[in-house]
Design a protein around this motif. Structure first.
Motif, PDB file in Angstrom:
ATOM      1  N   THR A  70       0.820  -1.207   0.000  1.00  0.00           N
ATOM      2  CA  THR A  70       0.000   0.000   0.000  1.00  0.00           C
ATOM      3  C   THR A  70       0.857   1.261   0.000  1.00  0.00           C
ATOM      4  OG1 THR A  70      -0.164   0.098   2.415  1.00  0.00           O
ATOM      5  CG2 THR A  70      -1.858  -1.175   1.223  1.00  0.00           C
ATOM      6  N   GLY A  71       2.148   1.119   0.276  1.00  0.00           N
ATOM      7  CA  GLY A  71       3.070   2.251   0.277  1.00  0.00           C
ATOM      8  C   GLY A  71       4.399   1.838  -0.326  1.00  0.00           C
ATOM      9  N   THR A  72       5.381   2.688  -0.162  1.00  0.00           N
ATOM     10  CA  THR A  72       6.700   2.456  -0.756  1.00  0.00           C
ATOM     11  C   THR A  72       7.545   1.511   0.085  1.00  0.00           C
ATOM     12  OG1 THR A  72       7.617   4.380   0.375  1.00  0.00           O
ATOM     13  CG2 THR A  72       6.717   4.729  -1.848  1.00  0.00           C
ATOM     14  N   VAL A  73       8.564   0.942  -0.563  1.00  0.00           N
ATOM     15  CA  VAL A  73       9.501   0.039   0.096  1.00  0.00           C
ATOM     16  C   VAL A  73      10.913   0.397  -0.353  1.00  0.00           C
ATOM     17  CG1 VAL A  73      10.275  -2.356   0.352  1.00  0.00           C
ATOM     18  CG2 VAL A  73       7.822  -1.846   0.154  1.00  0.00           C
ATOM     19  N   GLY A  95      24.582  -6.033  -1.404  1.00  0.00           N
ATOM     20  CA  GLY A  95      24.915  -4.707  -1.903  1.00  0.00           C
ATOM     21  C   GLY A  95      23.846  -4.086  -2.777  1.00  0.00           C
ATOM     22  N   SER A  96      22.817  -4.842  -3.144  1.00  0.00           N
ATOM     23  CA  SER A  96      21.741  -4.303  -3.986  1.00  0.00           C
ATOM     24  C   SER A  96      20.801  -3.432  -3.157  1.00  0.00           C
ATOM     25  CB  SER A  96      20.910  -5.441  -4.600  1.00  0.00           C
ATOM     26  OG  SER A  96      21.667  -6.199  -5.491  1.00  0.00           O
ATOM     27  N   TYR A  97      20.395  -2.323  -3.749  1.00  0.00           N
ATOM     28  CA  TYR A  97      19.382  -1.446  -3.167  1.00  0.00           C
ATOM     29  C   TYR A  97      18.203  -1.433  -4.114  1.00  0.00           C
ATOM     30  CZ  TYR A  97      16.786   2.775  -2.094  1.00  0.00           C
ATOM     31  OH  TYR A  97      15.773   3.651  -1.816  1.00  0.00           O
ATOM     32  N   LEU A  98      17.001  -1.631  -3.575  1.00  0.00           N
ATOM     33  CA  LEU A  98      15.790  -1.694  -4.387  1.00  0.00           C
ATOM     34  C   LEU A  98      14.761  -0.721  -3.834  1.00  0.00           C
ATOM     35  CD1 LEU A  98      14.009  -3.269  -6.548  1.00  0.00           C
ATOM     36  CD2 LEU A  98      13.266  -4.664  -4.610  1.00  0.00           C
ATOM     37  N   TYR A  99      14.133   0.028  -4.723  1.00  0.00           N
ATOM     38  CA  TYR A  99      13.007   0.896  -4.364  1.00  0.00           C
ATOM     39  C   TYR A  99      11.769   0.359  -5.056  1.00  0.00           C
ATOM     40  CZ  TYR A  99       9.742   4.760  -4.361  1.00  0.00           C
ATOM     41  OH  TYR A  99       8.606   5.513  -4.219  1.00  0.00           O
ATOM     42  N   GLU A 100      10.674   0.247  -4.315  1.00  0.00           N
ATOM     43  CA  GLU A 100       9.400  -0.180  -4.876  1.00  0.00           C
ATOM     44  C   GLU A 100       8.379   0.929  -4.666  1.00  0.00           C
ATOM     45  OE1 GLU A 100       8.165  -3.729  -2.884  1.00  0.00           O
ATOM     46  OE2 GLU A 100      10.105  -4.680  -3.171  1.00  0.00           O
ATOM     47  N   PRO A 101       7.731   1.364  -5.723  1.00  0.00           N
ATOM     48  CA  PRO A 101       6.660   2.354  -5.547  1.00  0.00           C
ATOM     49  C   PRO A 101       5.443   1.691  -4.901  1.00  0.00           C
ATOM     50  CG  PRO A 101       6.849   1.714  -7.849  1.00  0.00           C
ATOM     51  CD  PRO A 101       7.958   1.032  -7.120  1.00  0.00           C
ATOM     52  N   GLY A 102       4.590   2.502  -4.305  1.00  0.00           N
ATOM     53  CA  GLY A 102       3.350   1.991  -3.756  1.00  0.00           C
ATOM     54  C   GLY A 102       2.537   1.308  -4.840  1.00  0.00           C
ATOM     55  N   ALA A 103       1.712   0.350  -4.443  1.00  0.00           N
ATOM     56  CA  ALA A 103       0.842  -0.436  -5.316  1.00  0.00           C
ATOM     57  C   ALA A 103       1.599  -1.494  -6.103  1.00  0.00           C
ATOM     58  CB  ALA A 103       0.005   0.445  -6.244  1.00  0.00           C
ATOM     59  N   SER A 104       2.859  -1.778  -5.736  1.00  0.00           N
ATOM     60  CA  SER A 104       3.597  -2.871  -6.354  1.00  0.00           C
ATOM     61  C   SER A 104       3.008  -4.199  -5.896  1.00  0.00           C
ATOM     62  CB  SER A 104       5.075  -2.823  -5.944  1.00  0.00           C
ATOM     63  OG  SER A 104       5.693  -1.652  -6.399  1.00  0.00           O
ATOM     64  N   VAL A 105       2.997  -5.171  -6.796  1.00  0.00           N
ATOM     65  CA  VAL A 105       2.511  -6.516  -6.484  1.00  0.00           C
ATOM     66  C   VAL A 105       3.565  -7.515  -6.928  1.00  0.00           C
ATOM     67  CG1 VAL A 105       0.721  -8.241  -6.933  1.00  0.00           C
ATOM     68  CG2 VAL A 105       0.108  -5.823  -6.835  1.00  0.00           C
ATOM     69  N   HIS A 106       3.921  -8.445  -6.033  1.00  0.00           N
ATOM     70  CA  HIS A 106       4.929  -9.435  -6.380  1.00  0.00           C
ATOM     71  C   HIS A 106       4.974 -10.557  -5.342  1.00  0.00           C
ATOM     72  CE1 HIS A 106       6.902  -5.792  -4.586  1.00  0.00           C
ATOM     73  NE2 HIS A 106       6.905  -6.651  -3.605  1.00  0.00           N
ATOM     74  N   ASN A 125       6.637   1.569   4.096  1.00  0.00           N
ATOM     75  CA  ASN A 125       5.541   2.477   4.425  1.00  0.00           C
ATOM     76  C   ASN A 125       4.233   1.785   4.080  1.00  0.00           C
ATOM     77  OD1 ASN A 125       6.828   5.305   4.990  1.00  0.00           O
ATOM     78  ND2 ASN A 125       7.949   4.415   3.279  1.00  0.00           N
ATOM     79  N   GLY A 126       3.322   1.717   5.028  1.00  0.00           N
ATOM     80  CA  GLY A 126       2.034   1.098   4.764  1.00  0.00           C
ATOM     81  C   GLY A 126       2.020  -0.359   5.133  1.00  0.00           C
ATOM     82  N   ALA A 127       1.338  -1.161   4.321  1.00  0.00           N
ATOM     83  CA  ALA A 127       1.126  -2.571   4.638  1.00  0.00           C
ATOM     84  C   ALA A 127       1.354  -3.443   3.421  1.00  0.00           C
ATOM     85  CB  ALA A 127      -0.308  -2.777   5.136  1.00  0.00           C
TER      86      ALA A 127
END
Length: 181
Positions: A70-73, A95-106, A125-127
């Motif tokens: 529901t939020g960013t990761v 060493g990898s850095y990952l950003y996920e926008p809100g509403a991502s599904v995986h 952020n969120g659930a």
């Protein structure tokens, strides 16, 4: 320890009498509460704003169900390898850095060929709204849930599970006093 200064700060700020810090090594891994082979250390759980910071450990071949954020990761991989079933060619390694926008599904998995556990630092952020393999709602994973799971683990294991937290919403009624000449 309280630090006192006689210098007036040039800005309005919240009062702080100590640093909010915790040693990650002093927190036990909460095991057996999320999924088989998955453990976590809560670092910061803020239920009102919905921010949670954890170190998660995944045994080789373990993972989480398909979920919607529901939020960013923000995820920083400390060791091992992991990825999403939906993106099999984009493994995250140490060493990898990952950003996920809100509403991502995986669907998260730790690679079966790993020779060590995978450790990842997450700032979420969120659930996570989790679903079963047939696409039906399964559960919610958020700061409130992690607080509950940490309390249960502490009671069952006899180990303290300390973490930082915020919150404490309350009514604060102040009457402004206006000076008149």
């Amino acid at each position: 320890m309280t630090v006192v200064t006689s210098t007036q700060l040039p800005v309005v700020s919240l009062p702080q009498t100590e640093l909010l810090t915790i040693n990650v090594e002093s927190i036990p891994f909460v095991s057996g509460k999320l999924a088989p082979g998955v453990s976590f250390k809560p670092l910061f759980l803020e239920p009102e704003v919905g921010i949670w910071v954890i170190v998660a450990t995944f045994e080789p071949g373990s993972g989480l169900p398909i979920h919607l954020h529901t939020g960013t990761v923000h995820a920083y991989t400390l060791s091992g390898a992991w990825g999403y079933r939906e993106y099999p060619d984009q493994l995250q390694t140490a060493g990898s850095y990952l950003y996920e926008p809100g509403a991502s599904v995986h669907t998260l998995f730790a690679h079966e060929s790993n020779t060590e556990d995978t450790n990842v630092l997450y700032v979420i952020n969120g659930a996570n709204v989790n679903f079963s393999d047939d696409g039906k709602f399964h559960s919610i994973l958020d700061a409130v849930t992690l607080m509950k799971l940490s309390r249960e683990f502490a009671a069952e294991s006899g180990l303290p599970v300390d973490y930082l937290t915020g919150g404490g919403a309350q009514l604060n009624s102040q009457i402004a006093k206006v000076e008149t000449d």
